[in-house]
Design a protein around this motif. Sequence first.
Motif, PDB file in Angstrom:
ATOM      1  N   PRO A   1       1.067 -11.536   1.281  1.00 26.50           N
ATOM      2  CA  PRO A   1       0.428 -11.434   2.355  1.00 26.50           C
ATOM      3  C   PRO A   1      -0.346 -12.912   2.993  1.00 26.50           C
ATOM      4  O   PRO A   1      -0.453 -13.555   2.326  1.00 26.50           O
TER       5      PRO A   1
ATOM      6  N   ARG B   1      -7.046   0.861  -5.401  1.00 27.16           N
ATOM      7  CA  ARG B   1      -5.825   1.826  -5.937  1.00 27.16           C
ATOM      8  C   ARG B   1      -5.887   1.955  -7.444  1.00 27.16           C
ATOM      9  O   ARG B   1      -5.976   2.637  -8.073  1.00 27.16           O
TER      10      ARG B   1
ATOM     11  N   TYR C   1       2.307  -6.061   7.425  1.00 33.21           N
ATOM     12  CA  TYR C   1       3.447  -5.687   6.644  1.00 33.21           C
ATOM     13  C   TYR C   1       4.680  -4.913   7.391  1.00 33.21           C
ATOM     14  O   TYR C   1       5.943  -4.961   6.794  1.00 33.21           O
TER      15      TYR C   1
ATOM     16  N   GLU D   1      -5.825  -6.993   1.237  1.00 34.80           N
ATOM     17  CA  GLU D   1      -5.052  -6.510   0.526  1.00 34.80           C
ATOM     18  C   GLU D   1      -5.495  -6.368  -0.955  1.00 34.80           C
ATOM     19  O   GLU D   1      -5.374  -5.567  -1.814  1.00 34.80           O
TER      20      GLU D   1
ATOM     21  N   MET E   1      -7.558  -2.637   9.838  1.00 34.45           N
ATOM     22  CA  MET E   1      -6.730  -1.816   9.015  1.00 34.45           C
ATOM     23  C   MET E   1      -5.452  -1.765   9.659  1.00 34.45           C
ATOM     24  O   MET E   1      -4.352  -2.215   9.094  1.00 34.45           O
ATOM     25  N   LEU E   2      -5.243  -1.647  10.998  1.00 34.48           N
ATOM     26  CA  LEU E   2      -3.978  -1.476  11.751  1.00 34.48           C
ATOM     27  C   LEU E   2      -3.392  -2.978  11.690  1.00 34.48           C
ATOM     28  O   LEU E   2      -2.281  -3.043  12.011  1.00 34.48           O
TER      29      LEU E   2
ATOM     30  N   VAL F   1      -3.740  -5.022   9.671  1.00 35.80           N
ATOM     31  CA  VAL F   1      -3.144  -5.465   8.292  1.00 35.80           C
ATOM     32  C   VAL F   1      -1.840  -4.780   8.182  1.00 35.80           C
ATOM     33  O   VAL F   1      -0.856  -5.166   7.564  1.00 35.80           O
ATOM     34  N   ALA F   2      -1.673  -3.345   8.828  1.00 32.38           N
ATOM     35  CA  ALA F   2      -0.651  -2.604   8.642  1.00 32.38           C
ATOM     36  C   ALA F   2       0.593  -3.314   9.307  1.00 32.38           C
ATOM     37  O   ALA F   2       1.758  -3.274   9.010  1.00 32.38           O
TER      38      ALA F   2
ATOM     39  N   GLY G   1       7.562  -7.080   6.404  1.00 30.14           N
ATOM     40  CA  GLY G   1       8.058  -6.425   4.975  1.00 30.14           C
ATOM     41  C   GLY G   1       7.414  -6.586   3.958  1.00 30.14           C
ATOM     42  O   GLY G   1       6.125  -7.257   3.937  1.00 30.14           O
ATOM     43  N   ALA G   2       7.868  -6.153   2.765  1.00 34.19           N
ATOM     44  CA  ALA G   2       7.124  -6.614   1.260  1.00 34.19           C
ATOM     45  C   ALA G   2       7.303  -8.189   1.017  1.00 34.19           C
ATOM     46  O   ALA G   2       7.815  -8.464   0.186  1.00 34.19           O
ATOM     47  N   VAL G   3       6.270  -8.820   1.745  1.00 35.36           N
ATOM     48  CA  VAL G   3       6.139 -10.410   1.378  1.00 35.36           C
ATOM     49  C   VAL G   3       4.902 -10.525   0.853  1.00 35.36           C
ATOM     50  O   VAL G   3       3.901  -9.830   0.854  1.00 35.36           O
TER      51      VAL G   3
ATOM     52  N   ILE H   1      -7.681  -3.309  -1.430  1.00 41.11           N
ATOM     53  CA  ILE H   1      -7.047  -2.316  -1.118  1.00 41.11           C
ATOM     54  C   ILE H   1      -6.362  -1.740  -2.602  1.00 41.11           C
ATOM     55  O   ILE H   1      -6.323  -0.905  -3.264  1.00 41.11           O
ATOM     56  N   VAL H   2      -5.768  -2.992  -3.324  1.00 39.48           N
ATOM     57  CA  VAL H   2      -5.136  -2.893  -4.518  1.00 39.48           C
ATOM     58  C   VAL H   2      -6.350  -2.551  -5.598  1.00 39.48           C
ATOM     59  O   VAL H   2      -5.967  -2.114  -6.543  1.00 39.48           O
TER      60      VAL H   2
ATOM     61  N   HIS I   1      -6.086   7.889  -0.666  1.00 44.38           N
ATOM     62  CA  HIS I   1      -6.207   7.465   0.849  1.00 44.38           C
ATOM     63  C   HIS I   1      -7.886   8.022   1.177  1.00 44.38           C
ATOM     64  O   HIS I   1      -8.504   7.075   1.751  1.00 44.38           O
TER      65      HIS I   1
ATOM     66  N   LYS J   1      -2.249   9.694  -6.383  1.00 39.71           N
ATOM     67  CA  LYS J   1      -1.784   9.269  -5.166  1.00 39.71           C
ATOM     68  C   LYS J   1      -2.404  10.268  -4.089  1.00 39.71           C
ATOM     69  O   LYS J   1      -2.535   9.888  -3.002  1.00 39.71           O
TER      70      LYS J   1
END
Lengths: 164, 365
Positions: B175, B190, B167, B183, B160-161, B163-164, B171-173, B186-187, B208, B204
Motif C-alpha cells: 500500500p 481483522r 487496490y 491498511e 475508505m473508498l 483506499v479501496a 491490484g494486490a501490491v 484494517i488488518v 465487516h 468472516k
Amino acid sequence: MELVTPDLGLLFWTGIVFCLLLFLLVKFAWKPILGAVNAREEKITSALELAKKTQEEMKMLHAANENLLKEARSERDLMIKDAKEVASEMVDDAKGIAKVEAEKLVGAARESINAEKGAAIAELKAKMATFSIEIAEKVVRGELSSADKQKALADKLVDDINLN
Amino acid sequence: MIKAFLTVTLMLLSSAVFALEDESSHEHEDEKAFNVNEMIKHHISDAHEWHLWGDTHDGTTIYLPVILIDGGLKMFSSSHLYHGESKTVTDESGREFHYKVGKGSAAGYAMYHEEIYRLINGELVFEYGHPANGSNVYDLSITRNVASLFITFFLMILIMLSVARFYKKNGAVAPKGIAKFIEPLIVFVRDDIAKANIGEAKYKKYVHYLLTIFFFIWVSNLTGLIPLLGSNLTGNISVTLFLASATLLITVFSGNKSYWKHIFATPGVPVALMPIMIPIELVGILTKPFALMIRLFANITAGHIIILALVSIIFINQSAVWGFLSVPMALFISVLELLVAFLQAYLFAMLSALFIGAAVEEAHH
C-alpha cells in the motif's frame, strides 16, 4: 437527567446513517480492501514458498554442478596423463629409431672408409711395388753398370753371407 | 528549538482559548457570573443550531433544519425558534421557566432546553418542573449531532473508498498513501479483534460489522475533539445506545445451540437453581451491551467535560494568567483524549467481537 435520556431523533438518524454506512462500506470498501489484502498475503506466502523451493533446487543444482566439475577435472587429469605417456613413448621411439639410423649411417660410413682405405692401400702397394721395381731396376742398373761395380757387389754380397 | 515551538504553540492555543471562551462568558452575560455548569452542559449536549462563535444565538451560528412529525412532516429552520419570542412562566411552586415560542413557519411550537413542544393555547404548561404538553411531536431534526454524524459518514466514505480505489487500481501490491495508513488498522481489526475473538472459521461473517463499528467510533471520537467542527457525538447516549443495540442484536441472532443452552440450562448447575440462574443469565445478555453503551458514552463525555472544566479555570478566576496552568493541562488531556478515542473504538469493537465469539463458539465439553 437529560444527558442520559436517549433522543429519538438522534437514534433514528444514527440508525439510518450507520446502516447506510455499513451497506456502502461492505460493498465498496471492506470487500475490495480485504480481498486485495488477502490476495496479497497469499501472493507473499506463495512467493516465499517458491523462493524456498528455488533455493533448494539451486542447492541441488549446485551440488550436481560440483560433481560434474569434479568428473571433468578427473577426466582431464586422466587425459593429460595419457597424453604425457603417449608423448614420452613417441619421443622414446623416435630416439631409438634415430639411434639405429645413426648407427647404420656410421657403420656404412666406416665400411666405405675401410673399403676406400683398402683400395688406397692396394693402390699404394701396387704403386710402391712399381716404384720399388723401378728403383731397384735403376739401382741394379747403376750397380751393374760396370764390371767393377758388378764385382764389388758380388764381393759385398759374399761378405754379407760370410758375416752371417 | 522544541522549547520555542512549544511556547509559541501554547501562546497560540491560549489566545484561541481566550477568544473562544470569551463568547461563553458573554453567553452568560445576562447571568450574574460565569456558570461553569451551564457552559459545560451546553457544550456536551445536542442543539438545533451549530454555534460557532459570538454571543449565543446572535453570533455566528449555523441554524440547522428542524424536522417534526406531528400529524405530517414539518420542516423549518431552527432560527424561527431561536429568534422567537421569549416567554417566562411561573409554576405553582413559584419557579420560573424561560422558553422560546416559534415564529413564522415554526408557529405553534415552542422550544425549552432544546426540546420542541406543541403549544397548547399559545403557551407551554409546566408541571413538576417539566413541560406537560405531551410528547406526541416526533423531533427528527438535523441537530448538531446529526450533522456531525453526516460529517463522520462522508469522511469515512471518502477515506475508505479512496483506499479501496487504490487496490482496485494497483491490484494486490504494497500500500501507498492513505492505504498505507488505513491498511494496518484494517488488518489489526481483522486479525487481533475478529480472528482472535471469533475464530478463524467464523470471523468472516462479522469482520465487516466490526470494521465499520471500529472506524465509525474512532472517526467520530476524533472529529468530536476538533474545535468548531466537532460535536460530542459518541458521547451521546442515543448513539452509543444504537451501537450497543446493534451488537446485542448480532449476538442474539448468531447465538448457537450451545450459547442458548448455557443460558437456559447452564451445564453443571443443579435444576433447583434454574429459576434463579435463568433470569440472571437473561439479564446478563443485556448487561454486556449496556456496559458497552455506558462505557463509550461516559468516556467520551468525561473527556469533553475535563477539557471544558480545565479551560473554565481561566473564566472562574477572571484572569488570563491562569492560562499558564489551565492551557498545559487542557493540552495534556486533549492529547490523552486522542489515545482514548482510539482505545474506546478498539474496546467497543473488541468486546463486541468477544460477545459474538462467545455466542458462536462450538461446545467443547
